[in-house]
Design a protein around this motif. Structure first.
Motif, PDB file in Angstrom:
ATOM      1  N   LEU A 164      -5.891  18.859  24.588  1.00  0.00           N
ATOM      2  CA  LEU A 164      -3.860  19.338  24.712  1.00  0.00           C
ATOM      3  C   LEU A 164      -3.666  17.828  23.612  1.00  0.00           C
ATOM      4  N   ASP A 165      -3.763  16.656  23.312  1.00  0.00           N
ATOM      5  CA  ASP A 165      -3.107  15.467  23.505  1.00  0.00           C
ATOM      6  C   ASP A 165      -2.900  15.984  22.303  1.00  0.00           C
ATOM      7  N   GLY A 166      -1.362  16.329  21.675  1.00  0.00           N
ATOM      8  CA  GLY A 166      -0.485  15.964  20.174  1.00  0.00           C
ATOM      9  C   GLY A 166      -1.357  17.821  19.673  1.00  0.00           C
ATOM     10  N   LEU A 167      -1.352  18.440  20.851  1.00  0.00           N
ATOM     11  CA  LEU A 167      -0.951  19.589  19.895  1.00  0.00           C
ATOM     12  C   LEU A 167       0.544  20.437  20.477  1.00  0.00           C
ATOM     13  N   ARG A 168       0.692  21.038  19.157  1.00  0.00           N
ATOM     14  CA  ARG A 168       2.019  21.484  19.024  1.00  0.00           C
ATOM     15  C   ARG A 168       2.439  22.968  19.252  1.00  0.00           C
ATOM     16  N   MET A 169       2.886  23.058  20.182  1.00  0.00           N
ATOM     17  CA  MET A 169       3.235  24.401  21.727  1.00  0.00           C
ATOM     18  C   MET A 169       4.623  24.633  21.696  1.00  0.00           C
ATOM     19  N   ARG A 170       4.745  26.376  21.407  1.00  0.00           N
ATOM     20  CA  ARG A 170       6.069  27.005  22.053  1.00  0.00           C
ATOM     21  C   ARG A 170       6.318  26.474  23.528  1.00  0.00           C
ATOM     22  N   ILE A 171       6.943  25.954  24.323  1.00  0.00           N
ATOM     23  CA  ILE A 171       6.548  26.288  25.271  1.00  0.00           C
ATOM     24  C   ILE A 171       7.898  25.077  26.087  1.00  0.00           C
ATOM     25  N   PRO A 172       8.849  27.033  26.180  1.00  0.00           N
ATOM     26  CA  PRO A 172      10.477  25.366  26.857  1.00  0.00           C
ATOM     27  C   PRO A 172      10.853  25.294  28.379  1.00  0.00           C
ATOM     28  N   GLY A 173      11.739  25.165  28.789  1.00  0.00           N
ATOM     29  CA  GLY A 173      11.530  24.620  30.375  1.00  0.00           C
ATOM     30  C   GLY A 173      10.800  24.040  30.604  1.00  0.00           C
ATOM     31  N   PHE A 174      10.359  24.595  32.200  1.00  0.00           N
ATOM     32  CA  PHE A 174      10.081  23.180  32.740  1.00  0.00           C
ATOM     33  C   PHE A 174       9.010  23.135  32.732  1.00  0.00           C
ATOM     34  N   ALA A 175       8.178  24.288  32.430  1.00  0.00           N
ATOM     35  CA  ALA A 175       6.738  24.250  31.879  1.00  0.00           C
ATOM     36  C   ALA A 175       6.203  23.408  30.518  1.00  0.00           C
ATOM     37  N   GLY A 176       6.946  23.031  30.028  1.00  0.00           N
ATOM     38  CA  GLY A 176       7.358  22.444  28.584  1.00  0.00           C
ATOM     39  C   GLY A 176       7.718  20.835  29.022  1.00  0.00           C
ATOM     40  N   GLU A 177       7.803  20.540  30.299  1.00  0.00           N
ATOM     41  CA  GLU A 177       7.670  19.089  30.581  1.00  0.00           C
ATOM     42  C   GLU A 177       7.114  19.032  31.472  1.00  0.00           C
ATOM     43  N   ILE A 178       5.856  19.567  32.096  1.00  0.00           N
ATOM     44  CA  ILE A 178       4.577  19.714  32.456  1.00  0.00           C
ATOM     45  C   ILE A 178       3.584  19.358  31.082  1.00  0.00           C
ATOM     46  N   MET A 179       3.483  20.125  30.349  1.00  0.00           N
ATOM     47  CA  MET A 179       2.556  20.146  29.072  1.00  0.00           C
ATOM     48  C   MET A 179       2.852  19.096  28.339  1.00  0.00           C
ATOM     49  N   ALA A 180       4.399  18.149  28.910  1.00  0.00           N
ATOM     50  CA  ALA A 180       4.172  17.233  27.530  1.00  0.00           C
ATOM     51  C   ALA A 180       4.153  16.031  28.857  1.00  0.00           C
ATOM     52  N   GLU A 181       3.413  16.057  30.277  1.00  0.00           N
ATOM     53  CA  GLU A 181       2.699  15.493  30.645  1.00  0.00           C
ATOM     54  C   GLU A 181       1.587  15.069  30.105  1.00  0.00           C
ATOM     55  N   LEU A 182       0.960  16.081  29.648  1.00  0.00           N
ATOM     56  CA  LEU A 182      -0.452  15.734  29.928  1.00  0.00           C
ATOM     57  C   LEU A 182      -0.913  16.099  27.707  1.00  0.00           C
ATOM     58  N   GLY A 183      -0.019  15.706  27.194  1.00  0.00           N
ATOM     59  CA  GLY A 183       0.283  14.941  25.464  1.00  0.00           C
ATOM     60  C   GLY A 183       0.518  16.227  25.167  1.00  0.00           C
ATOM     61  N   VAL A 184       0.870  17.611  25.327  1.00  0.00           N
ATOM     62  CA  VAL A 184       1.488  18.583  24.409  1.00  0.00           C
ATOM     63  C   VAL A 184       2.924  17.808  23.616  1.00  0.00           C
ATOM     64  N   GLN A 185       3.473  18.767  22.273  1.00  0.00           N
ATOM     65  CA  GLN A 185       4.444  18.454  21.653  1.00  0.00           C
ATOM     66  C   GLN A 185       5.203  19.252  21.942  1.00  0.00           C
ATOM     67  N   PRO A 186       5.773  19.267  23.037  1.00  0.00           N
ATOM     68  CA  PRO A 186       6.451  21.400  23.320  1.00  0.00           C
ATOM     69  C   PRO A 186       7.304  20.682  22.261  1.00  0.00           C
ATOM     70  N   VAL A 187       7.677  22.630  21.552  1.00  0.00           N
ATOM     71  CA  VAL A 187       8.279  22.851  20.578  1.00  0.00           C
ATOM     72  C   VAL A 187       9.306  23.817  20.791  1.00  0.00           C
ATOM     73  N   ASN A 188      10.900  24.327  20.629  1.00  0.00           N
ATOM     74  CA  ASN A 188      11.366  25.456  21.162  1.00  0.00           C
ATOM     75  C   ASN A 188      12.008  26.243  19.454  1.00  0.00           C
TER      76      ASN A 188
END
Length: 358
Positions: A164-188
């Motif tokens: 998940l580290d550095g993975l670019r994912m469309r995931i907005p909102g609070f879930a995006g904040e959580i995924m960012a904690e695991l290294g995901v780069q949230p994209v809207n």
């Protein structure tokens, strides 16, 4: 309470049939969705039809889709200002304006739809939601549920947290904040750009809804790994109403609006379940290479830890947020104890043909 409300409406209907056309009240509704958007747009159309029927034609709901008002994520302001009387959207779209609105759509690892509706209508949900929206000259009512959403479409298999580290994912909102904690780069990105972005690898993954809407978006043709959900177990849309407009209506029309919203919200939930079941069968037939996966225990552990950490921060920063979070968690604990020995016990022991699972 429901029987009293229905009795009142039936009485009003008898009077409404005699109402002259000059007494018709038109309410303008702005929706976040485009014209004829499936399921979400059906909810507003059903609402308008119910309001007209139950009022004997005294209520006319004029629906303007996003192509008309040109502010799909501006419905909050359009209704607050009085430019529109009503809106149909999702509460977590206003998190940047009013952070506490996010709790009334859905929460990661939170309630499923049946639990959440119970919390809204028979526990603290509606009162807390009104406390959040009242300072903004708005009423908010449940507006339809998607049910459990899927965890997303991924171009590659996700085996460990490192994937998940550095993975670019469309995931907005609070879930995006959580995924960012695991290294995901949230994209809207706007919905119309998602398919091409996934095809062109501008993003590596995305979450949308589930089979009910994912099939038409073409996502099964763009990625083969389909992960089960954790982040949006009961995504509730909302009807927004300008308080001054609503309070200025006759009492019977206020009640009719409430019933029409509640019925159309329920219909959307049932329609979502139906479309997901139907479209999942179609997906498997058209794309037999779809690989359904669950995130590993280690990934789920880290997601839960990030969720708890962020919720604790939000509760510490805002007393009202603390009360909402505490109410949801307390109700979830109570409701889930029942779900465990009812729905979960039943579905966990039965296959689709009613035979005991192996």
């Amino acid at each position: 309470m429901i029987m009293k409300r229905m009795t009142l409406i039936l009485s009003c209907l008898l009077i409404s049939r005699l109402t002259l056309a000059a007494d018709v009240i038109t309410l303008k509704l702005a929706e976040t969705w485009g014209p004829d958007y499936p399921i979400f747009g059906d909810a507003t159309k059903n609402f308008a039809a119910l309001a007209a029927e139950l009022s004997g034609g005294r209520l006319n709901i004029q629906i303007d889709s996003a192509d008309v008002h040109q502010q799909p994520l501006g419905v909050f302001d359009l209704v607050k200002s009085g430019d529109y009387d009503m809106g149909h959207s999702a509460s977590y779209y206003w998190t940047d304006k009013v952070p506490n609105t996010q709790y009334f759509s859905t929460m990661p690892f939170g309630m499923i739809a049946s639990e959440q509706y119970s919390w809204f209508y028979f526990d603290d949900g509606m009162a807390l939601m009104d406390e959040v929206y009242a300072p903004h000259n708005l009423y908010s009512f449940p507006g339809g549920n998607t049910g459990q959403q899927m965890g997303g479409w991924f171009k590659q298999e996700i085996r460990t947290p490192d994937d998940l580290d550095g993975l670019r994912m469309r995931i907005p909102g609070f879930a995006g904040e959580i995924m960012a904690e695991l290294g995901v780069q949230p994209v809207n990105l706007p919905s119309g750009e998602l398919y091409q972005a996934l095809i062109n690898r501008e993003i590596d993954a995305l979450e949308w809804v589930g089979p009910s809407l994912d099939l038409a978006m073409g996502f099964p043709n763009a990625a083969e790994y389909y992960y089960t959900g954790w982040h949006e177990p009961a995504t509730e849309l909302q009807f927004l109403i300008n308080r001054e407009v609503f309070n200025g209506l006759p009492t019977d029309l206020q009640e009719i609006l409430k019933v029409a919203m509640r019925l159309s919200a329920y219909d959307m939930w049932v329609q979502s379940q139906h479309e997901s079941a139907k479209n999942w069968a179609t997906m498997l037939e058209q794309n037999p290479n779809i690989k359904v996966r669950q995130f590993s225990d280690e990934i789920m552990k880290q997601l839960r830890e990030a969720n708890r950490r962020l919720l604790a921060q939000k509760a510490e920063q805002d007393p009202l947020a603390a009360r909402i979070i505490a109410s949801q968690q307390a109700y979830l604990e109570k409701a889930r104890a029942w779900i465990d020995i009812s729905e979960r016990a039943y579905t966990g022991n039965m296959d689709a043909r009613g035979n005991r699972s192996q």
